[in-house]
Design a protein around this motif. Structure first.
Motif, PDB file in Angstrom:
ATOM      1  N   GLY A  18       0.792  -1.229   0.000  1.00 54.85           N
ATOM      2  CA  GLY A  18       0.000   0.000   0.000  1.00 54.85           C
ATOM      3  C   GLY A  18       0.820   1.273   0.000  1.00 54.85           C
ATOM      4  N   LYS A  19       2.079   1.186  -0.403  1.00 55.11           N
ATOM      5  CA  LYS A  19       2.949   2.368  -0.402  1.00 55.11           C
ATOM      6  C   LYS A  19       2.396   3.473  -1.298  1.00 55.11           C
ATOM      7  N   THR A  20       2.021   3.102  -2.524  1.00 57.52           N
ATOM      8  CA  THR A  20       1.573   4.115  -3.481  1.00 57.52           C
ATOM      9  C   THR A  20       0.229   4.697  -3.084  1.00 57.52           C
ATOM     10  N   THR A  21      -0.677   3.864  -2.562  1.00 57.59           N
ATOM     11  CA  THR A  21      -1.971   4.379  -2.103  1.00 57.59           C
ATOM     12  C   THR A  21      -1.775   5.422  -1.012  1.00 57.59           C
ATOM     13  N   LEU A  22      -0.936   5.122  -0.032  1.00 53.62           N
ATOM     14  CA  LEU A  22      -0.652   6.083   1.030  1.00 53.62           C
ATOM     15  C   LEU A  22       0.029   7.317   0.464  1.00 53.62           C
ATOM     16  N   SER A  23       1.034   7.126  -0.375  1.00 51.34           N
ATOM     17  CA  SER A  23       1.804   8.257  -0.898  1.00 51.34           C
ATOM     18  C   SER A  23       0.935   9.209  -1.708  1.00 51.34           C
ATOM     19  N   MET A  24       0.038   8.653  -2.508  1.00 48.83           N
ATOM     20  CA  MET A  24      -0.842   9.510  -3.308  1.00 48.83           C
ATOM     21  C   MET A  24      -1.831  10.275  -2.433  1.00 48.83           C
ATOM     22  N   THR A  25      -2.247   9.649  -1.336  1.00 49.70           N
ATOM     23  CA  THR A  25      -3.124  10.353  -0.394  1.00 49.70           C
ATOM     24  C   THR A  25      -2.383  11.531   0.232  1.00 49.70           C
ATOM     25  N   LEU A  26      -1.138  11.309   0.630  1.00 52.25           N
ATOM     26  CA  LEU A  26      -0.347  12.402   1.197  1.00 52.25           C
ATOM     27  C   LEU A  26      -0.103  13.487   0.153  1.00 52.25           C
ATOM     28  N   ALA A  27       0.152  13.091  -1.091  1.00 53.61           N
ATOM     29  CA  ALA A  27       0.392  14.068  -2.162  1.00 53.61           C
ATOM     30  C   ALA A  27      -0.846  14.933  -2.407  1.00 53.61           C
ATOM     31  N   ALA A  28      -2.039  14.357  -2.220  1.00 50.24           N
ATOM     32  CA  ALA A  28      -3.271  15.122  -2.401  1.00 50.24           C
ATOM     33  C   ALA A  28      -3.416  16.227  -1.369  1.00 50.24           C
ATOM     34  N   HIS A  29      -2.621  16.149  -0.298  1.00 50.25           N
ATOM     35  CA  HIS A  29      -2.633  17.187   0.740  1.00 50.25           C
ATOM     36  C   HIS A  29      -1.462  18.147   0.589  1.00 50.25           C
ATOM     37  N   GLY A  30      -0.771  18.083  -0.538  1.00 53.55           N
ATOM     38  CA  GLY A  30       0.288  19.042  -0.821  1.00 53.55           C
ATOM     39  C   GLY A  30       1.695  18.574  -0.524  1.00 53.55           C
ATOM     40  N   ILE A  31       1.847  17.331  -0.064  1.00 54.71           N
ATOM     41  CA  ILE A  31       3.174  16.786   0.203  1.00 54.71           C
ATOM     42  C   ILE A  31       3.777  16.305  -1.115  1.00 54.71           C
ATOM     43  N   VAL A  32       5.026  16.640  -1.364  1.00 51.27           N
ATOM     44  CA  VAL A  32       5.668  16.273  -2.627  1.00 51.27           C
ATOM     45  C   VAL A  32       5.975  14.779  -2.626  1.00 51.27           C
TER      46      VAL A  32
END
Length: 240
Positions: free
Chosen positions: A68-82
Motif C-alpha cells: 500500500g505504499k503508493t496508495t498512502l503516498s498519493m493520499t499524502l500528495a493530495a494534501h500538498g506533500i511532494v
C-alpha cells in the motif's frame, strides 16, 4: 538560548553528522540530530508559534510490494506533500520491467534514478518542502542511508513500517498485474517473486527508529501537522 549552549549544540551536531557520513552512527541517534536541528532553528518549548521555524519532514517507507505504499503516498500528495517515486521514473526512462528491458538489468538502471531522486529530495527539503518517498526500503542499511540524506538536508525523517500479510499483498498484486504495461506503479510480479522478496526483507526492529503504519493515512497526516482536507490543486512534479 545563550552562546555557550549554541556552541555546544553545534559541536554535538557536527559530531553526529560526521558519524553519519562514516556509517557509524548508533541506531536512534538520527533523532538527536533532528532534535538539535529543531532547537537551533528556535523550536523551543514555550516559544510563540509564529516565532518558530518549521522543520520539513520526509516520510520514508519500509514495505514489500503490495503493502500500500503508493496508495498512502498519493493520499499524502493530495494534501500538498511532494511525492517522489523511483518506479515512475524508471518507467518513464526505461519502459516496462521485464518487457522493455530485462529483469536482470533492473538494479543497474535503477541506481542513476535513485541518485537523481536523492539530489532532488535534498533540494526540496532544503527549500522547506515536505516529501513522501514512495519506495520500499528493505534493509537497515538502506533505511539508514535515506534517513541520513533527510537529516543532512536539515529535515526530520518519519520512517513508516507497513506490515501486510502475504495473502493480502498477493491479492493486490494479482489485481494490478494486468495494468503493468501502462501503469508505472503496477510492476508485474509472480507469487514466487513475492515470496523470494519476503526472504530478503529485513523489517525494522525496536532499536531502529520507525512507526508501524496503522492503515489510516489520516494518522500520518496528523503526525505531520496536516488536516484531513486535500489540497485544492497540487502541482505536478517536474520531470527530471
Amino acid at each position: 538560548m545563550d552562546d555557550d549552549l549554541t556552541n555546544f549544540l553545534e559541536q554535538r551536531l557536527e559530531q553526529l553528522l560526521r558519524a553519519q557520513r562514516l556509517g557509524i552512527l548508533p541506531p536512534g541517534d538520527d533523532y538527536e540530530i533532528a532534535r538539535i536541528g529543531d532547537t537551533l532553528a528556535c523550536r523551543l518549548p514555550g516559544m510563540k508559534e509564529h516565532m518558530r521555524v518549521r522543520v520539513p519532514r520526509c516520510v520514508l517507507l519500509s514495505a514489500l510490494p503490495g503493502a500500500g505504499k503508493t496508495t498512502l503516498s498519493m493520499t499524502l500528495a493530495a494534501h500538498g506533500i511532494v511525492r517522489l517515486c523511483p518506479d515512475e521514473e524508471m518507467f518513464r526512462r526505461h519502459g516496462q520491467y521485464g518487457v522493455d528491458f530485462p529483469r536482470g538489468a533492473f538494479k543497474v538502471r535503477e541506481r542513476p534514478v535513485l541518485d537523481d531522486l536523492a539530489a532532488e529530495l535534498h533540494e526540496l527539503l532544503t527549500a522547506g518542502k515536505d516529501i513522501v518517498f514512495d519506495h520500499g526500503l528493505w534493509t537497515p542499511e538502506e533505511r539508514l542511508q535515506w534517513r541520513t540524506l533527510v537529516t543532512e538536508a536539515g529535515a526530520e525523517p518519519l520512517m513508516l513500517y507497513m506490515p501486510v500479510p502475504h495473502h493480502e499483498r498477493w491479492n493486490r498484486i494479482k489485481a494490478r498485474n494486468a495494468k503493468a504495461h501502462v501503469d508505472a506503479n503496477s510492476i508485474s510480479f509472480s507469487e514466487e517473486d513475492l515470496l523470494r522478496y519476503a526472504g530478503r526483507f529485513i523489517p525494522p526492529v525496536n532499536g531502529e527508529p520507525h512507526v508501524v503504519y496503522d492503515g489510516h493515512p489520516e494518522s500520518v497526516l496528523r503526525a505531520l501537522g496536516y488536516d484531513d482536507t486535500p489540497a485544492a490543486a497540487p502541482r505536478p512534479r517536474r520531470a527530471g
